[in-house]
Design a protein around this motif. Structure first.
Motif: not given
Length: 590
Positions: A543-555
């Protein structure tokens, strides 16, 4: 007493082939790729030689068109079933060339051994074998002296002259054989002709209205119907395979030098499969923009001279319909129109891969609407694109054309035209969209429609489009976008790995849910392995590049980091709602 709408007759094969050559009967397949194998041609000739029946052909002649002086203009009779058989007979007996699937002309040589009375497709060995007649078509060529042939070849073929003469007479008698002909009543409407054909030919190729339209166009020379048919068909072939352009130009030199071909020559340099209509698709589009109609059976009637107001067939109506159809073909295949529509589709998030494309019916109607708005309104380009994009997406989401596309096209074209005449078109679009895409649809119906396993689900494709349109990053990535993973070497990954769920008793229909799919790179997929989300989401390397925005982009629900198989059902519900939200954002951004 039954209402008989056909007659049964027999026709001499040789005479029938002559009628086709003299263009008294239309045979569209003579100008299109021949799909039979040469062995099938051999077997057909062998059956005739032995006196076996080879079935029936079905012909249909559209009603005669009324001329101004009260006379009747004869519409050409066309063969609608048995086209491949007649083409095969023409190739074997008359020596006529056929066109293969690469649009190259070729001969089919059927050889005959008069001693064994065996037929074969000519090979290099047979061509050299003195016991074989390497091409039976020579006996149907004018100027052949049969007496001289027997004298000069009996010794080579290993038969006494009288026996060879008898074998040749029997061989030539193939052309005198009869074939059954079912002639359909000229007053039969197109849909009934189609139904009759399909009932006769239940185990064979199904006939469509597009096939009928092609046949009618092929048989028309006076109004350039055959030129229009070629323009459409060659465009489709060249657009799909650029290498065919050279073959088509070589095969059909006269057409290649015409304005019809010059109008589609741009397809030789175009390469995309975002919008790749087939013959039937383009006929629907031309019918829609040219006549504001949706049913191809109506096109067949129109180009046959049908006057829908007077309920009759007239030469004037035929000329008028061909003029409108010809104009529509040029408008639809116009380079600027076609390419701008492809750009419009790309701007919605469509790409050249099947994962982010819509079913053909929605894209086809979208092109009709795009061209209609350009041609018949004063809307700005921005307005035209907005209404077209929203209509395409709305109709796909609510499955507006899923059950009967032609009826849906017919209805919507009528409504659009009527509202345009009363200057209510913007209101019509807004009202129709608001009636279909309600809050209930976005919050309940669409999430429920995402309860499915297959990645061929239209709503799954639309979700991919929403990610591409929003320039979303692939999940758990910093520099790679969703579009990159689709176009290159990404994977559709199970958020709850299927091996993990299987281990805990979940079945295929449960773990293969579209709400459990996400685009991910191969390295990230290997890091996730078969671990529970709460485990791999605690792995700093994964999860080194994980972010809240990244979760949102991918639902992805923010609570995924706490989940194992106990919360799988809850996760699916949450993600479907988030996917629906992303799709809504796509629609509202158009």
């Amino acid at each position: 007493m039954s209402d008989k709408r056909y007659s049964v007759d027999h026709a001499n094969i040789g005479i029938l082939l002559n009628w086709i050559e003299e263009k008294k009967i239309g045979l569209p397949e003579m100008q299109r790729p021949f799909v039979w194998k040469s062995t099938q041609v051999r077997d057909l000739i062998d059956s005739l030689y032995r006196g076996y029946p080879i079935g029936f052909i079905v012909t249909w002649q559209n009603p005669d068109a009324d001329l101004k002086m009260g006379d009747k203009g004869q519409n050409k009779e066309i063969i609608i079933d048995g086209q491949q058989r007649i083409t095969a007979l023409s190739a074997a007996l008359k020596g006529n060339e056929v066109v293969d699937d690469k649009y190259l002309k070729k001969r089919i040589y059927i050889a005959f051994n008069p001693t064994t009375e065996e037929f074969a497709t000519r090979s290099a060995a047979i061509a050299k074998d003195p016991k074989w007649i390497s091409d039976i078509s020579i006996f149907n060529k004018p100027g052949l002296d049969e007496f001289d042939y027997v004298i000069n070849n009996a010794e080579r073929l290993g038969l006494p002259q009288n026996k060879l003469s008898k074998k040749i007479q029997k061989l030539k008698a193939i052309s005198e054989s009869e074939i059954g002909v079912i002639k359909l009543d000229s007053k039969l409407p197109i849909d009934q002709v189609t139904d009759i054909f399909n009932r006769i030919n239940q185990k064979g190729t199904r006939l469509s209205s597009a096939d009928f339209a092609m046949s009618r166009l092929s048989s028309d020379i006076v109004h350039h119907g055959n030129d229009l048919r070629k323009e459409i068909e060659y465009f489709i072939q060249i657009y799909k395979d650029k290498a065919l352009a050279a073959n088509i130009k070589k095969m059909d030199k006269e057409f290649a030098e015409s304005d019809y071909y010059r109008h589609i020559a741009w397809a030789e340099n175009e390469s995309t499969n975002i919008f790749e209509p087939d013959f039937g698709d383009l006929l629907h589009i031309c019918l829609g923009i040219g006549f504001l109609r949706g049913k191809l059976s109506q096109l067949v009637s129109l180009i046959s001279g049908r006057d829908f107001e007077k309920h009759t067939y007239t030469a004037d109506a035929m000329s008028d319909s061909y003029q409108k159809f010809g104009d529509a073909v040029q408008y639809v295949l116009n380079e600027s129109n076609f390419k701008r529509y492809i750009l419009l589709l790309k701007s919605m998030g469509m790409v050249d891969k099947s994962y982010a494309k819509l079913p053909d019916s929605y894209v086809n109607f979208g092109y009709i609407l795009y061209l209609y708005l350009k041609k018949n309104t004063n809307f700005s380009n921005d307005q035209i694109e907005k209404y077209t994009k929203q209509w395409i997406l709305m109709t796909a989401l609510v499955k507006r054309y899923v059950s009967s596309p032609e009826s849906g096209f017919d209805r919507d074209l009528r409504l659009i035209s009527e509202n345009n005449k009363t200057n209510r078109l913007p209101d019509f679009f807004e009202e129709t969209i608001s009636q279909n895409l309600t809050d209930e649809f976005w919050n309940l119906t669409l999430p429920n429609n995402l309860v499915a396993q297959t990645t061929q689900l239209t709503n799954w494709h639309i979700f991919q489009m929403s990610q591409i349109h929003a320039k979303s990053h692939a999940w758990l990535e910093r520099d790679k976008f969703t579009m990159d993973t689709i176009n290159e070497q990404g994977n559709i990954h199970h958020i709850f790995p299927k091996a993990y769920l299987r281990k805990h008793g979940f079945k295929q229909g449960e773990y293969n849910q579209v709400a459990n799919y996400v685009w991910i790179t191969q390295p990230r997929n290997l890091e996730i392995a078969d671990r529970a989300p709460k485990d791999y989401m605690a792995d700093n390397e994964t999860i080194k590049y994980h972010s809240v925005e990244n979760d949102k982009e991918n639902a992805i629900p923010t609570t995924l980091k706490d989940y194992d198989y106990h919360q799988y059902s809850q996760f699916l519900d949450e993600r479907r709602k988030l996917m629906a939200k992303n799709i809504r954002q796509l629609f509202e951004s158009l």
